[in-house]
Write a protein that holds these residues in place. Structure first.
Motif, PDB file in Angstrom:
ATOM      1  N   GLN A 244      35.475  43.070  81.145  1.00  0.00           N
ATOM      2  CA  GLN A 244      35.140  43.031  82.424  1.00  0.00           C
ATOM      3  C   GLN A 244      34.976  43.852  83.352  1.00  0.00           C
ATOM      4  O   GLN A 244      34.237  44.393  84.118  1.00  0.00           O
ATOM      5  CB  GLN A 244      35.441  41.480  83.124  1.00  0.00           C
ATOM      6  CG  GLN A 244      35.116  40.299  82.506  1.00  0.00           C
ATOM      7  CD  GLN A 244      35.668  38.948  83.068  1.00  0.00           C
ATOM      8  OE1 GLN A 244      36.790  38.744  83.436  1.00  0.00           O
ATOM      9  NE2 GLN A 244      34.583  38.304  83.627  1.00  0.00           N
ATOM     10  N   TYR A 245      36.352  44.604  83.513  1.00  0.00           N
ATOM     11  CA  TYR A 245      36.796  45.755  84.464  1.00  0.00           C
ATOM     12  C   TYR A 245      35.844  46.924  83.783  1.00  0.00           C
ATOM     13  O   TYR A 245      35.496  47.502  84.694  1.00  0.00           O
ATOM     14  CB  TYR A 245      38.099  46.128  84.286  1.00  0.00           C
ATOM     15  CG  TYR A 245      38.398  47.381  85.193  1.00  0.00           C
ATOM     16  CD1 TYR A 245      38.832  47.052  86.456  1.00  0.00           C
ATOM     17  CD2 TYR A 245      38.252  48.535  84.729  1.00  0.00           C
ATOM     18  CE1 TYR A 245      39.111  48.399  87.146  1.00  0.00           C
ATOM     19  CE2 TYR A 245      38.687  49.737  85.521  1.00  0.00           C
ATOM     20  CZ  TYR A 245      38.928  49.627  86.638  1.00  0.00           C
ATOM     21  OH  TYR A 245      39.138  50.767  87.496  1.00  0.00           O
ATOM     22  N   ARG A 248      32.243  46.401  84.954  1.00  0.00           N
ATOM     23  CA  ARG A 248      32.169  46.507  86.367  1.00  0.00           C
ATOM     24  C   ARG A 248      32.176  47.932  86.879  1.00  0.00           C
ATOM     25  O   ARG A 248      31.101  48.342  87.651  1.00  0.00           O
ATOM     26  CB  ARG A 248      33.149  45.598  87.369  1.00  0.00           C
ATOM     27  CG  ARG A 248      33.030  44.296  87.490  1.00  0.00           C
ATOM     28  CD  ARG A 248      33.911  43.723  88.633  1.00  0.00           C
ATOM     29  NE  ARG A 248      35.388  44.395  88.574  1.00  0.00           N
ATOM     30  CZ  ARG A 248      36.258  43.743  87.917  1.00  0.00           C
ATOM     31  NH1 ARG A 248      36.022  42.690  87.313  1.00  0.00           N
ATOM     32  NH2 ARG A 248      37.466  44.114  87.980  1.00  0.00           N
ATOM     33  N   ASN A 249      33.088  48.680  86.377  1.00  0.00           N
ATOM     34  CA  ASN A 249      33.364  49.981  86.508  1.00  0.00           C
ATOM     35  C   ASN A 249      31.954  50.872  86.184  1.00  0.00           C
ATOM     36  O   ASN A 249      31.645  51.753  87.017  1.00  0.00           O
ATOM     37  CB  ASN A 249      34.288  50.688  85.871  1.00  0.00           C
ATOM     38  CG  ASN A 249      34.894  51.863  86.520  1.00  0.00           C
ATOM     39  OD1 ASN A 249      35.178  52.037  87.664  1.00  0.00           O
ATOM     40  ND2 ASN A 249      34.793  52.943  85.791  1.00  0.00           N
ATOM     41  N   GLY A 253      30.377  48.261  89.877  1.00  0.00           N
ATOM     42  CA  GLY A 253      30.546  47.080  90.801  1.00  0.00           C
ATOM     43  C   GLY A 253      31.744  46.909  91.103  1.00  0.00           C
ATOM     44  O   GLY A 253      32.729  47.592  90.913  1.00  0.00           O
TER      45      GLY A 253
END
Length: 253
Positions: A244-245, A248-249, A253
């Protein structure tokens, strides 16, 4: 950092065993003068053990550690302090009954045994002013908030005149305004030329402050490089950051 920058600290195949547990497994790492290195990884990865091993709290079971070209593998904590190795602790434990001022003065006297109490207190005042605690100088440490105790811990570390400063989760338990303040202090220290190694879980802080990131997992160094490269490294995403990280990165985001 320029490629020609000299190394202030060098670890070669450093290991640490605690009875049956292998806490560090052959860690080889160089730290350059003036850089800010982020040391990240899951809980139990060996980050604090690595700092303890460098600073003489728990000597290495194998490998060698050198600081400014001198072998410090078997150094004692007081010797490390006098050479210019200083650190904050993850669990902040000031002398509760001492004033903030005398907590910092005690750190100065520990690392510079020839210093007078008067000059140690003068230096302590300057360090308290730097971390924004001058008005709390006469307060017993026990009366300070967690954020203030974290800043006191930093002032104590600075009183030891560090050439290399280890920051062990200085932002843990702080709110966003307190984290922003701590981050500004770290930027100022780095600008002043102190080499810094940060153990930190807040990736926003790591990416804001660090010039390089090293990642430990199960006592092994699994990545070491520029922040933008390390956070995309699949081994780091799997071991620590999570998909998820990474997603997003990647999307900003």
């Amino acid at each position: 950092m320029s490629e020609g920058s000299s190394e202030i600290l060098r670890l070669d195949a450093v290991s640490r065993r605690f009875s049956g547990l292998q806490a560090l497994r052959g860690v080889t790492l160089g730290i350059k003068q003036g850089e800010v290195l982020g040391l990240i990884g899951p809980n139990g990865a060996g980050k604090t053990t690595l700092v303890n091993t460098i600073c003489g709290v728990t000597p290495a079971s194998g490998g060698t550690i050198s600081f400014l070209g001198k072998d410090i593998t078997r150094i004692r904590t007081y010797q490390a302090a006098r050479l210019g190795l200083s650190r904050t602790f993850q669990i902040v434990q000031p002398f509760a009954e001492f004033s903030a001022l005398d907590n910092v003065a005690a750190a100065a006297l520990f690392s510079q045994p020839g210093e007078s109490l008067k000059s140690a207190r003068e230096e302590a005042r300057a360090h308290l002013a730097f971390v924004g605690l001058e008005t709390q100088a006469t307060q017993p440490a026990a009366t300070l908030t967690l954020a203030m105790r974290k800043r006191l811990e930093l002032a104590k570390a600075l009183a030891m005149k560090p050439k290399l400063l280890f920051l062990d989760e200085v932002n843990a338990g702080l709110n966003s305004a307190e984290v922003a303040r701590a981050t500004r202090l770290i930027h100022e220290l780095a600008a002043g030329g102190i080499t810094i190694v940060m153990i930190e879980h807040l990736m926003k802080v790591v990416l804001n402050v660090c010039t390089r990131i090293a990642v430990l997992h199960n006592g092994q160094l699994i990545a070491d490089g520029l922040p933008r490269d390390v956070i995309k490294n699949p081994a780091v995403v799997d071991a620590y950051l999570g998909q998820q990280y990474a997603q997003r990165n990647a999307t900003g985001g």
